[in-house]
Design a protein around this motif. Structure first.
Motif, PDB file in Angstrom:
ATOM      1  N   GLY A  39       3.056   9.367   1.666  1.00 13.24           N
ATOM      2  CA  GLY A  39       2.503   8.152   2.266  1.00 13.24           C
ATOM      3  C   GLY A  39       3.503   7.015   2.226  1.00 13.24           C
ATOM      4  N   LEU A  40       4.221   6.901   1.107  1.00 16.70           N
ATOM      5  CA  LEU A  40       5.272   5.889   0.997  1.00 16.70           C
ATOM      6  C   LEU A  40       6.369   6.137   2.033  1.00 16.70           C
ATOM      7  CD1 LEU A  40       6.577   3.513  -0.538  1.00 16.70           C
ATOM      8  CD2 LEU A  40       7.562   5.193  -2.096  1.00 16.70           C
ATOM      9  N   ALA A 128      13.693  -1.998  -5.078  1.00 15.71           N
ATOM     10  CA  ALA A 128      13.884  -2.261  -3.646  1.00 15.71           C
ATOM     11  C   ALA A 128      12.704  -2.958  -2.981  1.00 15.71           C
ATOM     12  CB  ALA A 128      14.152  -0.936  -2.923  1.00 15.71           C
ATOM     13  N   ARG A 129      11.594  -3.030  -3.660  1.00 14.47           N
ATOM     14  CA  ARG A 129      10.363  -3.496  -3.011  1.00 14.47           C
ATOM     15  C   ARG A 129      10.492  -4.892  -2.404  1.00 14.47           C
ATOM     16  NH1 ARG A 129       4.899  -5.324  -5.985  1.00 14.47           N
ATOM     17  NH2 ARG A 129       3.394  -5.020  -4.304  1.00 14.47           N
ATOM     18  N   LYS A 130      10.937  -5.854  -3.191  1.00 11.67           N
ATOM     19  CA  LYS A 130      11.014  -7.232  -2.705  1.00 11.67           C
ATOM     20  C   LYS A 130      12.193  -7.429  -1.745  1.00 11.67           C
ATOM     21  CE  LYS A 130       8.727  -9.288  -6.720  1.00 11.67           C
ATOM     22  NZ  LYS A 130       8.849 -10.249  -7.860  1.00 11.67           N
ATOM     23  N   ILE A 131      13.321  -6.803  -2.055  1.00 12.00           N
ATOM     24  CA  ILE A 131      14.502  -6.967  -1.215  1.00 12.00           C
ATOM     25  C   ILE A 131      14.222  -6.460   0.194  1.00 12.00           C
ATOM     26  CG2 ILE A 131      16.889  -6.211  -0.874  1.00 12.00           C
ATOM     27  CD1 ILE A 131      17.189  -6.163  -3.906  1.00 12.00           C
ATOM     28  N   VAL A 235       2.822  -8.121   5.769  1.00 10.73           N
ATOM     29  CA  VAL A 235       1.553  -8.388   5.083  1.00 10.73           C
ATOM     30  C   VAL A 235       1.031  -7.125   4.407  1.00 10.73           C
ATOM     31  CG1 VAL A 235      -0.831  -9.135   5.413  1.00 10.73           C
ATOM     32  CG2 VAL A 235       1.011 -10.237   6.708  1.00 10.73           C
ATOM     33  N   ILE A 236       1.187  -5.983   5.092  1.00  5.80           N
ATOM     34  CA  ILE A 236       0.687  -4.708   4.570  1.00  5.80           C
ATOM     35  C   ILE A 236       1.551  -4.199   3.418  1.00  5.80           C
ATOM     36  CG2 ILE A 236       0.217  -2.303   5.186  1.00  5.80           C
ATOM     37  CD1 ILE A 236      -0.278  -3.256   8.046  1.00  5.80           C
ATOM     38  N   TRP A 237       2.835  -4.495   3.445  1.00 10.96           N
ATOM     39  CA  TRP A 237       3.817  -3.892   2.548  1.00 10.96           C
ATOM     40  C   TRP A 237       3.464  -4.008   1.071  1.00 10.96           C
ATOM     41  CZ3 TRP A 237       8.266  -1.039   2.985  1.00 10.96           C
ATOM     42  CH2 TRP A 237       9.141  -1.021   1.895  1.00 10.96           C
ATOM     43  N   PHE A 238       3.145  -5.227   0.611  1.00 12.18           N
ATOM     44  CA  PHE A 238       3.021  -5.464  -0.827  1.00 12.18           C
ATOM     45  C   PHE A 238       1.837  -4.744  -1.467  1.00 12.18           C
ATOM     46  CE2 PHE A 238       5.949  -9.142  -0.436  1.00 12.18           C
ATOM     47  CZ  PHE A 238       6.757  -8.849  -1.516  1.00 12.18           C
ATOM     48  N   SER A 239       0.819  -4.425  -0.693  1.00 13.21           N
ATOM     49  CA  SER A 239      -0.342  -3.759  -1.280  1.00 13.21           C
ATOM     50  C   SER A 239      -0.180  -2.247  -1.381  1.00 13.21           C
ATOM     51  CB  SER A 239      -1.599  -4.068  -0.455  1.00 13.21           C
ATOM     52  OG  SER A 239      -1.457  -3.585   0.870  1.00 13.21           O
TER      53      SER A 239
END
Length: 486
Positions: A39-40, A128-131, A235-239
Motif C-alpha cells: 500500500g505504501l 524521508a516522510r517530511k522531506i 493532504v493525504i500523505w501524512f495520515s
C-alpha cells in the motif's frame, strides 16, 4: 578487539541461513499484495505520477505555447513574432527557437541536481516522510504559477522551473530510503518497481491527456490540473505514510515482524558519516552511476524530446501528438511490471544469482533499445512509433537491473547513493535537450538521425561498463564495523 575474519564469515553464513528459514516461515502468515508495505508503494507510486506529470507538462504544452493551438483548430502553424493571443484561444504563443525551447525544457533539471544528493543523505539519516511531502507541495504550487511566469518572460519561466526542479529533487532523493526499511530483499524488485512505475504512468498520462487539455481548455490548464492534484496528495500523505513499519499505526504485528526479521541481516542502520574515499574508489558504484547517465541520455530523448520529434518529423497536430507520444509509456509500464516479477522469481527460486539477474536485465534494457532507435529515422511513421514503443518499454527492464543495484551493494547508504547517482542521471536532462535542439536546428531530418545515433552509442557504452564492473554483494566499505570489547 575485532572478531577474527574466519569466525565472522562462518557466523554470517549461519545467521543468513537461519534468517532465510525464519523469513519463509513468517511470510506464510503475512498477506502479499494486500499489505501495508505494498500500500505504501502504491501511495508513493501515485505521488511520483503527479511529480512526473508536473515535470513533463511543459514538454507537451510547449507545442501549443509556440504554435498557439490553444482551443483553436490550427495545427502546426508556427507564429513568429510577438507573444500574442489568438481571439478564440485566449492564451499566448511565444517566439521561442529550438535552442530556447531546449533550455526551458532542461531548466527543471538544474534544480533537481542541486537538491537530489543532499535530500538523499538527510532522508537516509532522518527519514524521508517530511522531506518528500515538502518537495511535493512546493512543486505543486510552482506548477500552478508556471502560466504566470511564462507571461512575465522567458527568464521567469526558467527560474520557476529551476525552483520546481529543486522541490522535485527532494522527492526523488528521499523516496529510495523508504525501501531500506520497508522492502524485504526477495521483494525489492517488485516493490521498488511499483514505486518507479508511477513515473511511467505520469509520462503516459500527461502525454496522452496533455494534448486534449491544451486544445480544449488552453495550455495553462495542464499546469493547473496537475498542480491541484499534487496539493490534494499532500493532504493525504501524512495520515498514510510513515518512515518505517515499527511506527506505522495500521500495520499488523505479523507483517511488522516479517519485515524487520527479513532485514535483520543487513547493515542498513543510518549513519551521519560517509566513507567518501572508499566510495570514490569503488568500481561497482561507478558502474551504476555511469550506466545511469548513459541510459537516461536515451530516455531523455524518448520522453522530453518526443513531442517535438513527432511534431517535426511526422507533422501531427497537438491532439494526435499527445496520443502518439504516450504510446511508448504503455510498453514501459508493462515491462516494469513483468520484469520485476520475473527478476524476483529468478531470485526466489535460485535459478540465477543476484549479480547475473542484475546484469541480464541491464543488457536487455539497453542493447535492444539502442538497436531500435537507430532504425527510427529510416522507417515509416507507423514502424517508427512501434520501435519507439518497444525502446521505451524494454529500456525499463533496467529497473530490475542496475537501477536497484545500490540496495544490493550498500543498503545502509542507499538513499545517499541513489541521490548521488541521480545527479548523474539528471545531467542528460540538461545536456541532451540542448544538444537535440542544436542538431535539429541545423537540419530537422538529418539532425534527428544524429540524435538517435548518438543516443544509441552512449547507451551501449554504459551497458558494457556495467557488465564488466557491476557487482551485487555488499561492499566492504558499506558494512557496519562490529567490535567486541573486554
Amino acid at each position: 578487539m575485532a572478531l577474527p575474519e574466519d569466525d565472522n564469515t562462518v557466523r554470517e553464513s549461519i545467521n543468513l541461513q537461519d534468517m532465510q528459514l525464519g523469513e519463509k516461515h513468517l511470510k506464510k502468515k503475512v498477506p502479499g499484495f494486500w499489505s501495508v508495505r505494498y500500500g505504501l508503494a502504491i501511495i508513493i507510486h501515485f505521488c511520483l505520477f503527479v511529480t512526473t506529470s508536473q515535470n513533463l507538462s511543459l514538454s507537451i504544452a510547449i507545442v501549443a505555447m509556440v504554435n498557439s493551438t490553444g482551443q483553436s483548430n490550427q495545427t502546426n502553424v508556427s507564429i513568429k513574432g510577438q507573444p500574442d493571443a489568438t481571439p478564440d484561444a485566449g492564451v499566448s504563443a511565444y517566439d521561442w527557437s529550438p535552442e530556447i525551447q531546449g533550455i526551458i525544457l532542461s531548466s527543471i533539471t538544474y534544480g533537481q541536481i542541486i537538491t537530489l544528493t543532499p535530500s538523499g543523505y538527510f532522508a537516509g539519516v532522518l527519514g524521508a516522510r517530511k522531506i518528500f511531502v515538502i518537495g511535493l507541495f512546493i512543486s505543486s504550487i510552482l506548477s500552478l504559477l508556471i502560466p504566470l511566469a511564462a507571461a512575465q518572460g522567458m527568464v521567469y519561466i526558467i527560474l520557476t522551473r529551476t525552483a520546481q526542479g529543486m522541490a522535485q529533487g527532494m522527492q526523488l532523493g528521499a523516496s529510495p530510503s523508504f525501501w531500506v526499511k520497508w522492502a524485504p530483499p526477495l521483494e525489492r524488485s517488485r516493490i521498488s518497481s511499483i514505486t518507479s512505475s508511477g513515473t511511467t504512468l505520469g509520462i503516459f498520462t500527461v502525454l496522452l491527456m496533455g494534448g486534449f487539455i491544451c486544445q480544449s481548455l488552453g495550455w495553462p490548464y495542464i499546469f493547473y490540473i496537475f498542480g491541484g492534484i499534487g496539493c490534494v496528495c499532500c493532504v493525504i500523505w501524512f495520515s498514510l505514510v510513515y518512515d518505517d513499519p515499527i511506527n506505522h499505526p495500521y500495520i499488523s504485528e505479523s507483517e511488522k515482524e516479517y519485515i524487520t526479521f527479513s532485514l535483520a541481516g543487513e547493515n542498513s542502520s543510518p549513519s551521519w558519516s560517509l566513507p567518501i574515499n572508499a566510495m570514490i574508489r569503488s568500481l561497482p558504484l561507478w558502474a551504476i552511476i555511469i550506466t545511469g547517465f548513459c541510459r537516461f541520455w536515451l530516455v531523455t530523448n524518448l520522453t522530453i524530446s518526443l513531442p517535438l520529434l513527432i511534431n517535426i518529423m511526422f507533422d501531427f497536430d497537438i491532439r494526435n501528438n499527445g496520443i502518439l507520444s504516450a504510446l511508448p509509456s504503455i510498453a514501459a509500464w508493462i515491462c516494469i511490471a513483468l520484469g520485476s516479477q520475473i527478476a524476483d522469481c529468478l531470485l526466489s527460486k535460485k535459478i540465477l544469482s543476484l549479480v547475473v539477474v542484475r546484469k541480464l536485465f541491464t543488457v536487455l534494457g539497453m542493447l535492444l533499445p539502442s538497436v531500435f532507435i537507430t532504425a527510427v529515422p529510416y522507417v515509416s511513421s507507423t514502424t517508427a512509433i512501434t520501435l519507439l514503443m518497444l525502446s521505451m518499454g524494454i529500456s525499463c527492464l533496467c529497473y530490475s537491473g542496475f537501477m536497484i543495484n545500490s540496495l544490493d551493494i550498500a543498503p545502509r547508504y542507499t538513499s545517499f547513493l541513489m541521490g548521488l547517482g541521480g545527479v548523474f542521471t539528471m545531467m542528460p536532462g540538461i545536456i541532451s535537450p540542448t544538444v537535440t535542439g542544436y542538431l535539429i536546428n541545423q537540419d530537422s531530418v538529418s539532425g534527428w538521425k544524429n540524435v538517435f545515433l548518438l543516443s544509441a552509442a552512449i547507451n551501449l557504452a554504459g551497458m558494457i561498463i556495467y557488465v564488466i564492473f557491476g557487482r551485487a554483494d555488499i561492499q566492504d566499505w558499506a558494512k557496519e564495523k562490529r567490535l567486541t570489547r573486554f
